[in-house]
Write an enzyme that holds these catalytic residues in place. Structure first.
Site, PDB file in Angstrom:
ATOM      1  N   ILE A 159       0.724  -1.103  -0.226  1.00  0.00           N
ATOM      2  CA  ILE A 159       0.299  -0.076  -0.073  1.00  0.00           C
ATOM      3  C   ILE A 159       0.746   0.512   0.050  1.00  0.00           C
ATOM      4  CG2 ILE A 159      -1.479   1.279   1.350  1.00  0.00           C
ATOM      5  CD1 ILE A 159      -2.872  -0.673   0.276  1.00  0.00           C
ATOM      6  N   LYS A 179       0.619  -6.255   9.620  1.00  0.00           N
ATOM      7  CA  LYS A 179      -0.831  -6.830   9.407  1.00  0.00           C
ATOM      8  C   LYS A 179      -0.764  -8.290   9.017  1.00  0.00           C
ATOM      9  CE  LYS A 179       0.154  -6.517   3.806  1.00  0.00           C
ATOM     10  NZ  LYS A 179      -0.307  -5.303   2.608  1.00  0.00           N
ATOM     11  N   SER A 219      12.882   3.749  11.441  1.00  0.00           N
ATOM     12  CA  SER A 219      11.311   2.894  11.614  1.00  0.00           C
ATOM     13  C   SER A 219      10.207   4.131  12.830  1.00  0.00           C
ATOM     14  CB  SER A 219      11.995   2.155  13.145  1.00  0.00           C
ATOM     15  OG  SER A 219      10.995   1.914  13.418  1.00  0.00           O
ATOM     16  N   LYS A 268      -9.744  -4.974   9.722  1.00  0.00           N
ATOM     17  CA  LYS A 268      -9.504  -6.767  10.653  1.00  0.00           C
ATOM     18  C   LYS A 268      -9.521  -5.925  12.001  1.00  0.00           C
ATOM     19  CE  LYS A 268      -6.770  -9.846   7.669  1.00  0.00           C
ATOM     20  NZ  LYS A 268      -7.340  -9.344   7.190  1.00  0.00           N
ATOM     21  N   SER A 322      -1.033  -7.517  -2.869  1.00  0.00           N
ATOM     22  CA  SER A 322      -0.119  -7.407  -1.594  1.00  0.00           C
ATOM     23  C   SER A 322       0.181  -8.387  -0.999  1.00  0.00           C
ATOM     24  CB  SER A 322      -0.916  -6.602  -0.529  1.00  0.00           C
ATOM     25  OG  SER A 322      -1.622  -7.437  -0.347  1.00  0.00           O
ATOM     26  N   ALA A 367       1.127   3.736   6.637  1.00  0.00           N
ATOM     27  CA  ALA A 367       1.456   2.840   5.988  1.00  0.00           C
ATOM     28  C   ALA A 367       1.147   2.327   7.336  1.00  0.00           C
ATOM     29  CB  ALA A 367       1.288   2.602   4.440  1.00  0.00           C
TER      30      ALA A 367
END
Length: 637
Positions: free
Chosen positions: A302, A380, A354, A422, A466, A376
């Protein structure tokens, strides 16, 4: 020419031998008269009283040559395979013939026939016979091998006899990758007719046609068809159990560079039939044009697509934040190539960092004067985060908290969180962390409602292609011969293409007034088993199950993974509000105040330091609405 060669190759062996004998008789005639011409210097010998003598020589030539050639095996050889052995056989046969001819005409002599004819004519015979075999070898031999190669090629039908289909057939006409054996077209007026020598068939009879023509592949040559129409065609082709590929766009066709390698594999968005909505250029540019834009997780699926969409709309500076060196290098190279090719004024700045490192992020914000952030960066993958919960919590929750603090501290204009379906009533750590991240943005927007920073979040389901997506996994399993693995036969998921999701995220950010939870219209959910079966059939293979034990690919059910749900949801409540964009909804979700949330975050931070997953889950159950973890043993990794 190819049809003539094909007709010759298909002749029976006796007919081919008769034809070879006829050629050698013609060679004897030609060699005899040419020998007289070379010896005498003109053709007057045909009008003299001795004109019968060349015919005597010719008769003796036939009488000697044919028995010698037949006994020497010259007509048993397959001429297209003629090689050194055939040349030795010709040399041997012509040597015997020459010895007899020299004996008859050069040594003993015949009145009226020059003795040198006995030498010249055999030399010509040798040259002509050898030359004819070499010619046949290269002419028919090459054609035979070409035909053999083409006979083993995938036999394809082109769906669409329009301009695109005709150009594709022309491009593949001399290809050694595919062989076009027919067209399919919906226009009944074309059925039974021929296009450049290729028959046009009805798609209604696809199964019979495919069997008759021994078809292995179908290519959709309808680049102008809508996705809905394409989906209808693919559903019709599924029963034919043929591999289906898609023609490139008209722009690729117009370039004149079309080849078999340009044909792309069937994508799952072709099966979805989802019609994309053209983006609103004003919304796309609102938070981007001439602004400093930061994308965290810029090397991900993404994040990378957001960067591609953003750079088109001319930001002054695009800052890429990514902790993976290779992912950052890859997206940087792609974007800088775009800048170079388009002579864009945008500056691309790759930063290894980070989001959890607050000091590093503070320095970046201080130096770069950021206007818009698309956040983003997140872990995940549900099973991986379930196995590494504390890393997921640190990155997804505390990384987001760090970014939100920096956005507030440096008064950036817009901060957009990329969320997930989710996060709705999650059963896993990953979903709970993403909902927690949403709550952070909502609480900050409520606490600092009059601040210059507009916080918003965009929630959507699975994106096609993805990292970790089911589609490339299925394609790899099918290519490897199976089995295709499912977690459960009843699992359903929402799907959207990555470009469409990125465009909608950017447009949603421009509509935000603060604290908005945007939900993308994902269409209808898809059963993953149906998806797997469609991919198997459209790869030209058959499903192997109890009813079809001889099928090609088995679907194997493994059971739900830790934290996985059968069905995903996009809304916690049931009161979505429409926006000016038909694919973007605004949700009204409950949240808690910043002070209370910060208390919970302090407890959660202690739980992470102490590696207490039980305490972390307890916080999730207090804060995240609907959180119901599956009965999995706690991991303290």
């Amino acid at each position: 020419m190819s049809s003539i060669i094909g007709s010759i190759l298909n002749l029976s062996r006796p007919v081919k031998r008769f034809f070879a004998i006829f050629v050698d008789i013609f060679i004897c005639i030609t060699a005899t008269f040419l020998a007289f011409y070379l010896r005498l210097g003109d053709w007057n010998f045909l009008s003299t009283d001795s004109q019968w003598r060349p015919f005597l020589v010719l008769f003796i030539s036939w009488a000697a040559a044919l028995p010698i050639f037949i006994s020497s095996g010259l007509y048993r050889a397959i001429f297209r395979y003629s090689g050194l052995g055939a040349l030795l056989a010709i040399t041997k046969a012509v040597s015997i013939y020459t010895a007899l001819f020299v004996l008859a005409f050069a040594l003993f002599g015949v009145e009226g026939v020059p003795r040198t004819i006995g030498l010249i004519q055999p030399i010509l015979i040798f040259l002509f016979v050898t030359g004819s075999r070499i010619l046949v070898r290269f002419w028919l031999g090459r054609a035979y091998h070409d035909e053999l190669r083409r006979g083993n090629l995938p036999r394809i039908l082109i769906y669409g006899a329009g301009a695109a289909g005709r150009q594709l057939a022309l491009a593949l006409g001399n290809s050694y990758e595919m062989r076009v054996v027919g067209f399919l077209d919906d226009d009944a007026r074309l059925h039974g007719s021929s296009l450049n020598g290729i028959m046009i068939y009805s798609p209604v009879d696809i199964e019979d046609t495919a069997a008759l023509l021994r078809v292995t592949d179908i290519i959709l040559a309808i680049p102008s068809a809508s996705r809905k129409r394409r989906k209808e065609i693919l559903e019709r082709l599924a029963n034919a159990k043929l591999s289906v590929r898609i023609l490139p766009s008209f722009s690729d066709l117009a370039s004149g560079k079309l080849s078999a390698s340009d044909l792309r594999e069937l994508d799952i968005d072709d099966l979805l039939g989802r019609v994309p909505v053209l983006p609103n250029s004003e919304l796309m540019r609102a938070n981007i044009f001439n602004k400093v834009v930061m994308v965290t997780g810029a090397g991900g699926s993404i994040g990378g697509e957001l960067c591609r969409q953003i750079i088109v709309h001319e930001p002054s500076n695009l800052i890429l934040v990514e902790q993976s060196e290779f992912a950052l290098y890859s997206i940087q190279e792609e974007l800088e190539s775009y800048v170079s090719n388009t002579q864009s004024n945008c500056s691309v700045m790759p930063l290894l960092a980070s989001v959890v490192d607050e000091d590093r992020m503070r320095n970046i914000f201080r130096e770069q004067h950021v206007n818009t952030v698309f956040h983003a960066a997140a872990y995940k993958h549900v099973p991986l985060v379930e196995s590494n919960p504390f890393e997921g919590i640190k990155n997804n929750i505390f990384g987001t908290l760090s970014m939100v603090r920096m956005a507030k501290e440096f008064s950036i204009d817009h901060f957009v969180l990329i969320s997930t379906d989710k996060a709705v009533r999650p059963t896993n750590i990953m979903g709970a962390t993403k909902r927690f991240a949403e709550l952070i943005l909502q609480a900050y927007d409520q606490r600092f409602g009059e601040s210059s920073t507009i916080f918003s979040m965009v929630r959507f389901g699975n994106v096609l292609g993805s990292s970790g997506s089911v589609v490339p996994k299925f394609r790899q399993q099918i290519k490897g011969g199976g089995p295709v693995t499912l977690t459960d036969n009843e699992v359903t998921r929402y799907f959207m293409t990555i470009p469409e999701a990125a465009q909608l995220v950017i447009q949603a950010s421009a509509m935000s007034v603060g604290g908005d939870v945007f939900v993308l219209d994902m269409g209808e959910p898809i059963k993953i088993r149906d998806l797997a079966e469609s991919m198997i059939h459209l790869s030209g293979l058959t499903l192997r199950d109890e009813n079809h034990p001889d099928g090609d690919i088995e679907i194997r059910v493994l059971g739900l993974r830790p934290g996985e749900k059968l069905y995903e949801e996009l809304l916690i409540g049931n009161n979505p509000e429409k926006t000016s964009h038909e694919r973007i909804l605004r949700a009204h979700e409950d949240f808690i105040g910043l002070n209370d949330l910060m208390d919970k975050l302090a407890i959660l931070e202690c739980a992470v330091k102490q590696q207490s997953l039980q305490e972390a889950k307890a916080i999730f159950q207090e804060v995240v609405s609907g959180y119901a973890p599956t009965n999995q043993p706690d991991s303290d990794i």
